[in-house]
Scaffold this active site. Sequence first.
Site, PDB file in Angstrom:
ATOM      1  N   GLN A  21       0.812  -1.222   0.000  1.00  0.00           N
ATOM      2  CA  GLN A  21       0.000   0.000   0.000  1.00  0.00           C
ATOM      3  C   GLN A  21       0.841   1.266   0.000  1.00  0.00           C
ATOM      4  O   GLN A  21       0.302   2.374   0.002  1.00  0.00           O
ATOM      5  CB  GLN A  21      -0.939  -0.005   1.214  1.00  0.00           C
ATOM      6  CG  GLN A  21      -1.952  -1.126   1.185  1.00  0.00           C
ATOM      7  CD  GLN A  21      -2.806  -1.190   2.446  1.00  0.00           C
ATOM      8  OE1 GLN A  21      -2.806  -0.287   3.274  1.00  0.00           O
ATOM      9  NE2 GLN A  21      -3.535  -2.278   2.595  1.00  0.00           N
ATOM     10  N   HIS A  30      -1.448   0.469   5.565  1.00  0.00           N
ATOM     11  CA  HIS A  30      -2.167   1.414   6.437  1.00  0.00           C
ATOM     12  C   HIS A  30      -1.348   2.683   6.703  1.00  0.00           C
ATOM     13  O   HIS A  30      -1.093   3.063   7.846  1.00  0.00           O
ATOM     14  CB  HIS A  30      -2.560   0.737   7.747  1.00  0.00           C
ATOM     15  CG  HIS A  30      -3.636  -0.287   7.598  1.00  0.00           C
ATOM     16  ND1 HIS A  30      -4.433  -0.686   8.643  1.00  0.00           N
ATOM     17  CD2 HIS A  30      -4.073  -0.998   6.528  1.00  0.00           C
ATOM     18  CE1 HIS A  30      -5.300  -1.601   8.216  1.00  0.00           C
ATOM     19  NE2 HIS A  30      -5.081  -1.810   6.923  1.00  0.00           N
ATOM     20  N   GLU A  87     -15.626   3.836   9.020  1.00  0.00           N
ATOM     21  CA  GLU A  87     -16.196   4.924   9.818  1.00  0.00           C
ATOM     22  C   GLU A  87     -16.089   6.272   9.125  1.00  0.00           C
ATOM     23  O   GLU A  87     -15.056   6.603   8.538  1.00  0.00           O
ATOM     24  CB  GLU A  87     -15.458   5.034  11.161  1.00  0.00           C
ATOM     25  CG  GLU A  87     -15.663   3.873  12.091  1.00  0.00           C
ATOM     26  CD  GLU A  87     -14.998   4.093  13.443  1.00  0.00           C
ATOM     27  OE1 GLU A  87     -15.032   3.173  14.267  1.00  0.00           O
ATOM     28  OE2 GLU A  87     -14.435   5.195  13.679  1.00  0.00           O
ATOM     29  N   TYR A  94     -11.129   8.219  19.147  1.00  0.00           N
ATOM     30  CA  TYR A  94     -12.145   7.553  18.333  1.00  0.00           C
ATOM     31  C   TYR A  94     -12.088   6.024  18.411  1.00  0.00           C
ATOM     32  O   TYR A  94     -12.746   5.342  17.646  1.00  0.00           O
ATOM     33  CB  TYR A  94     -12.084   8.086  16.892  1.00  0.00           C
ATOM     34  CG  TYR A  94     -12.562   9.523  16.899  1.00  0.00           C
ATOM     35  CD1 TYR A  94     -13.894   9.841  16.677  1.00  0.00           C
ATOM     36  CD2 TYR A  94     -11.695  10.558  17.249  1.00  0.00           C
ATOM     37  CE1 TYR A  94     -14.343  11.144  16.765  1.00  0.00           C
ATOM     38  CE2 TYR A  94     -12.139  11.868  17.343  1.00  0.00           C
ATOM     39  CZ  TYR A  94     -13.465  12.152  17.098  1.00  0.00           C
ATOM     40  OH  TYR A  94     -13.919  13.452  17.207  1.00  0.00           O
ATOM     41  N   TYR A 130     -10.159 -10.150  10.478  1.00  0.00           N
ATOM     42  CA  TYR A 130     -10.385 -10.877   9.233  1.00  0.00           C
ATOM     43  C   TYR A 130     -10.545 -12.373   9.445  1.00  0.00           C
ATOM     44  O   TYR A 130     -11.097 -13.076   8.600  1.00  0.00           O
ATOM     45  CB  TYR A 130      -9.251 -10.588   8.241  1.00  0.00           C
ATOM     46  CG  TYR A 130      -9.227  -9.139   7.802  1.00  0.00           C
ATOM     47  CD1 TYR A 130     -10.218  -8.638   6.974  1.00  0.00           C
ATOM     48  CD2 TYR A 130      -8.235  -8.280   8.238  1.00  0.00           C
ATOM     49  CE1 TYR A 130     -10.214  -7.311   6.576  1.00  0.00           C
ATOM     50  CE2 TYR A 130      -8.220  -6.942   7.852  1.00  0.00           C
ATOM     51  CZ  TYR A 130      -9.210  -6.467   7.028  1.00  0.00           C
ATOM     52  OH  TYR A 130      -9.215  -5.149   6.646  1.00  0.00           O
TER      53      TYR A 130
END
Length: 390
Positions: A108, A172, A262, A272, A283
């Site tokens: 990523q 991420h 979210e 949060y 997963y």
Amino acid sequence: MQKTIISFICAAGLSVPACAQGFTYGARNTDFPPAFPEQFRAPLIDSDVELRTEVLADGLVNPWGIATLPEGGGWLVTERAGRLRHLAADGTLHGAIEGVPEVLAERQGGMLDVVLAPDFAESRVIYLTYAKPLSDGSATAAARMTLSDDMARVEGVEDIFVQSPPSQTAAHYGSRILPLPDGTLAITAGEHFTEDQRQYAQDLDKTYGKVLRVNPDGSVPAGNPFDGSPVWSLGHRNPQGAAIDAAGDLWTIEHGPQGGDELNRPEAGKNYGWPVISYGQNYNGSPIGPAAAAEGFEQPVYFWDPVIAPGGMAFHDGEMFADWNGDLLIGSLNPGGVVRLRLEDGMVVEEERLLMDLGRVRDVEILADGSFLVLTDYPDGEVVRVTPEG
């Protein structure tokens, strides 16, 4: 094959129905009840708007971010492989802009977001976020630089934020960057996925799983909630979208695990919840925690289960699609397309799925006339302009 067929339809100037798939929400992964009725599964609607799509450019390698240049100058587009490109208003896609930072283009990681400084017309300053390679891993980073008048190179590259500590997991990263109304910058940073690293989203001495607020030079602004820290809010997972509404408030959107994407409106100093609470599950089907709500943690404005795998997002404003002004348009990587949310008094009151046949949509850019651009996240990615049919 499906993407090729849709590209042919778009290139031919034919219309695509707004919600061609007859979308339904489907089965949930968890059974946590929402904290309030408007938080989950708003009424699904079909606005009966027929959308005309036009491919402005193709052949981009996993395009990730896009920024509109002033005075009809076209756009800057990032490719995750490590390039920044100039796409002219006439559709000419120029070669790689020289001088950009070296990136870790794995999994990523790579070249991520791009945004113009508010005074770009005078200063030529732009900001990039990227996966910065380091001796012991990589980190989400944001850099400031000056774009040459001929848009062939950038100069004066200076990092204004580097996530710490480095991670050996190329996943991420977040990460969006955008100017805030007060002249500071918001940067979103992910928590790098693994079970031990995701705990860092709760640690104030680490910049994993945070929304950061910094000055344009990277210094910590006055008014940040934690003295001397760039951290604005914490407990986020992988926030890949950020936008400012008409009132000047910051909104972010983040990937949940299996379920639990979210939409948040981050406030100074608020937590949060990730990974203590979540509306999703791991997963492998195991729970994240014992509940989706707990004292001391904020609730999302809205969540999805199953996920939409969100990319970038923007609040709509413009003459085209005027009925959508104030609505959020969100890129979806899975199941794909664009998710439109209507908000009233800070709550989501309806949801619509658009352009799902385009597949993985990484970013959405609203143009001055109300039409919008989407980036499709493929090795042969496209910049697609969307207008109303007729």
